[in-house]
Every structure is written in C-alpha cells, then in structure tokens.
Design an enzyme around this catalytic site. Sequence first.
Site, PDB file in Angstrom:
ATOM      1  N   HIS A   1       3.684   1.100  -8.173  1.00 47.52           N
ATOM      2  CA  HIS A   1       2.594   0.131  -7.974  1.00 47.52           C
ATOM      3  C   HIS A   1       1.575   0.220  -9.106  1.00 47.52           C
ATOM      4  O   HIS A   1       1.082  -0.796  -9.609  1.00 47.52           O
ATOM      5  CB  HIS A   1       1.838   0.429  -6.669  1.00 47.52           C
ATOM      6  CG  HIS A   1       2.662   0.379  -5.420  1.00 47.52           C
ATOM      7  ND1 HIS A   1       2.869   1.477  -4.623  1.00 47.52           N
ATOM      8  CD2 HIS A   1       3.308  -0.649  -4.810  1.00 47.52           C
ATOM      9  CE1 HIS A   1       3.598   1.142  -3.573  1.00 47.52           C
ATOM     10  NE2 HIS A   1       3.888  -0.141  -3.664  1.00 47.52           N
TER      11      HIS A   1
ATOM     12  N   GLN B   1      13.762  -9.708  -4.123  1.00 46.24           N
ATOM     13  CA  GLN B   1      12.431 -10.250  -3.834  1.00 46.24           C
ATOM     14  C   GLN B   1      11.877 -10.974  -5.065  1.00 46.24           C
ATOM     15  O   GLN B   1      11.354 -12.085  -4.967  1.00 46.24           O
ATOM     16  CB  GLN B   1      11.499  -9.114  -3.427  1.00 46.24           C
ATOM     17  CG  GLN B   1      10.047  -9.512  -3.304  1.00 46.24           C
ATOM     18  CD  GLN B   1       9.211  -8.374  -2.747  1.00 46.24           C
ATOM     19  OE1 GLN B   1       9.179  -8.155  -1.550  1.00 46.24           O
ATOM     20  NE2 GLN B   1       8.529  -7.655  -3.621  1.00 46.24           N
TER      21      GLN B   1
ATOM     22  N   VAL C   1      10.222   2.218 -11.723  1.00 49.69           N
ATOM     23  CA  VAL C   1       9.680   3.546 -12.050  1.00 49.69           C
ATOM     24  C   VAL C   1      10.391   4.557 -11.157  1.00 49.69           C
ATOM     25  O   VAL C   1      10.503   4.367  -9.941  1.00 49.69           O
ATOM     26  CB  VAL C   1       8.155   3.592 -11.824  1.00 49.69           C
ATOM     27  CG1 VAL C   1       7.605   4.978 -12.156  1.00 49.69           C
ATOM     28  CG2 VAL C   1       7.462   2.525 -12.673  1.00 49.69           C
TER      29      VAL C   1
ATOM     30  N   GLY D   1       0.791  -1.226   0.000  1.00 48.13           N
ATOM     31  CA  GLY D   1       0.000   0.000   0.000  1.00 48.13           C
ATOM     32  C   GLY D   1       0.821   1.273   0.000  1.00 48.13           C
ATOM     33  O   GLY D   1       2.021   1.265  -0.245  1.00 48.13           O
TER      34      GLY D   1
HETATM   35  P1  AMP Z   1       5.698  -2.682  -1.820  1.00 48.41           P
HETATM   36  O1  AMP Z   1       4.367  -2.058  -1.600  1.00 48.41           O
HETATM   37  O2  AMP Z   1       6.838  -1.750  -1.574  1.00 48.41           O
HETATM   38  O3  AMP Z   1       5.835  -4.020  -1.176  1.00 48.41           O
HETATM   39  O4  AMP Z   1       5.776  -2.960  -3.381  1.00 48.41           O
HETATM   40  C1  AMP Z   1       4.783  -3.723  -4.035  1.00 48.41           C
HETATM   41  C2  AMP Z   1       5.264  -4.067  -5.427  1.00 48.41           C
HETATM   42  O5  AMP Z   1       5.516  -2.858  -6.150  1.00 48.41           O
HETATM   43  C3  AMP Z   1       6.574  -4.850  -5.414  1.00 48.41           C
HETATM   44  O6  AMP Z   1       6.525  -5.848  -6.416  1.00 48.41           O
HETATM   45  C4  AMP Z   1       7.592  -3.799  -5.714  1.00 48.41           C
HETATM   46  O7  AMP Z   1       8.757  -4.296  -6.338  1.00 48.41           O
HETATM   47  C5  AMP Z   1       6.822  -2.893  -6.668  1.00 48.41           C
HETATM   48  N1  AMP Z   1       7.429  -1.567  -6.695  1.00 48.41           N
HETATM   49  C6  AMP Z   1       7.702  -0.775  -5.635  1.00 48.41           C
HETATM   50  N2  AMP Z   1       8.324   0.365  -6.028  1.00 48.41           N
HETATM   51  C7  AMP Z   1       8.468   0.261  -7.374  1.00 48.41           C
HETATM   52  C8  AMP Z   1       9.044   1.106  -8.371  1.00 48.41           C
HETATM   53  N3  AMP Z   1       9.614   2.279  -8.082  1.00 48.41           N
HETATM   54  N4  AMP Z   1       9.001   0.678  -9.648  1.00 48.41           N
HETATM   55  C9  AMP Z   1       8.443  -0.515  -9.973  1.00 48.41           C
HETATM   56  N5  AMP Z   1       7.868  -1.345  -9.082  1.00 48.41           N
HETATM   57  C10 AMP Z   1       7.889  -0.970  -7.804  1.00 48.41           C
END
Ligand code: AMP
Length: 285
Positions: free
Chosen positions: A37, A156, A179, A31
């Site tokens: 995201h 991850q 991104v 979130g």
């Molecule tokens: P998180 O909410 O941080 O656990 O991220 C959820 C998903 O979004 C994970 O698969 C992350 O790798 C992806 N994500 C988070 N930040 C970015 C970003 N800057 N660019 C691409 N994917 C992202």
Amino acid sequence: MKTVQRISGLKQMIREAKKSRQTIGFVPTMGYLHEGHLTLMRQAKKENDLVIASIFVNPLQFGPSEDYAVYPRDLARDSQLAAEAGVDILFAPEVADMYPGGYENMMTTVAVSGVSEGLCGASRPGHFRGVATVVTKLFNIVEADTAYFGQKDAQQAAVIRQMALDLNMNVKIVSVPIVREADGLALSSRNVFLSPQERQAALSLSRSLRWAREQLEAGQRQASVIAGGMREIIEQEPLAQVDYIAVVDALSLAELTHIHSPALLALAVKIGKTRLIDNDIWEAR
Ligand code: AMP
C-alpha cells in the site's frame, strides 16, 4: 495529514483543492497497511500535488462465508504509516455513510462483464460487482486525476481499467508492481492470519510462479504444462488447497492454451482458512 470520516467533509476539501488547481492522486485500500500500500502512496505523492488514500473494508465485495467480520483493522497504525508515506488526506468512511440504505439494498451497482468472470470472479460470485461499485462511488467522491492500483490484484486492476474505459471515467488508472517479502511472499493484509507453519506453506505460491517463469524462459509454451507443474509444487504442501491456477492473456484475461506474450499467470490458494492470491506477468524479451 488530515483524517476525514464524512463524505461531505471530504467533498468540501476536494472543492478547495480543485479551486487551487491541485492535481489529485488517489489510493483506495481496505487498510491494515503494509509496504505494498505504502508503495502506491509514495508513487502517488511523486506524481500529484495532493494525495488522498481511503481505508474502507467494503462489505459489498465480501461473500457471506468470507472474512469481512475478521478482516484486520487498525486505523491508528494506518494513520501513522499513511502520513509517513506522504498521504495528505486519509478518508476513512463509516459503512453507514457509504451505504445509507444498507449495502444489501443498493439499487445501483456496477457490473463489468468479461474480465470479471474467470479467476477470482468464478470463485467469489459478486466480488467484482462489489469492487466496481465501491470504486465508482469513491471515484465520484474523490474526483482524482490518477488512481493507483496494485498488480497484486491483477484481475481487479483489469476490471477497474475496463470500467473506467467503458464508462468514460475521468481518471487515469496506474498499476504498480507487486511488493514482496525477501523470501518471495507477496505482501497482503491477510498474511497476519497465517501461523508460522502456514506462512512457510504460503511460500509455495511464489515458488510456483518462479518455476513457471523459468519454464517460460526456457521456451515452454504449453499452458497445461505450466499450470500442471505449478499445481504439483503447491500440492507438495499439505496445508495448501488450490482454488485456481490460470494462464491467461494479460489484457483480456482469456484463457490460453498456447502461451503468448504478455501472459498473466495467476493463482489463488487456501492456506488453512486464509485465501491468498499471487501472480506474475510474463512478457517475451
Ligand atoms: P487492499 O487493501 O488489499 O484492498 O489493497 C489496496 C491496494 O493495494 C490494491 O490496489 C492492491 O492491489 C494494492 N496492494 C495490495 N498488496 C499489494 C502488494 N503486495 N504489492 C503491491 N500492491 C499491493
């Protein structure tokens, strides 16, 4: 978009979707959504009939001195953004529904050896066990055809791929590029913790990766030279404290001395109290 809190409610919806042979794309998140995201969600929407996103700050993947309690949360804002990105079902379970006996008492957990052990795994003991366990639970609940993960969390993504392969999970894993903000900062929910000066200092992560790429493109292949130069760039920032800088094989995550393609350059740096990660995958042209 429908928002569902209960696992039982979501399973009912998924049974209906499966009956009508809809393909399911799944985007797990913690979130506090940002454009990173939302990119995953939009891609899922393009490639599936039904998109399910989850928002769950998973206590099992945080260490005792980490930021679980203060991790940013805003379900109302997230709901609006997810709906705009094309999410059909937003799953936002309570901790008590995901871990009825308490997350500390989980009898069954999933541990992926090898790819989990270096980089963030070394500085965050138990983190990837928490990630692999919650993702397994979510995969079993959602039964998606395809699940989307960001390359931002490169290790991850590697852990999840290994787990899905080793345990014959019926889900295709898709990785989506990082991104970034216009100035290079990789988007992260944790960026809200940064003061204006810290945000400036945080640019050293992407700056060091850009420098490393230039070196690789100019023919430098010695990992110690690349990692050393990256460290120098970061250490010019008084607010930055390097956790690790790693040059590894992009698939096995094994450390490289002499760099070959594809290589993953990954780093974790504390800016003030906030731990940030970033990376780049270099493939020879
Ligand atoms: P998180 O909410 O941080 O656990 O991220 C959820 C998903 O979004 C994970 O698969 C992350 O790798 C992806 N994500 C988070 N930040 C970015 C970003 N800057 N660019 C691409 N994917 C992202």
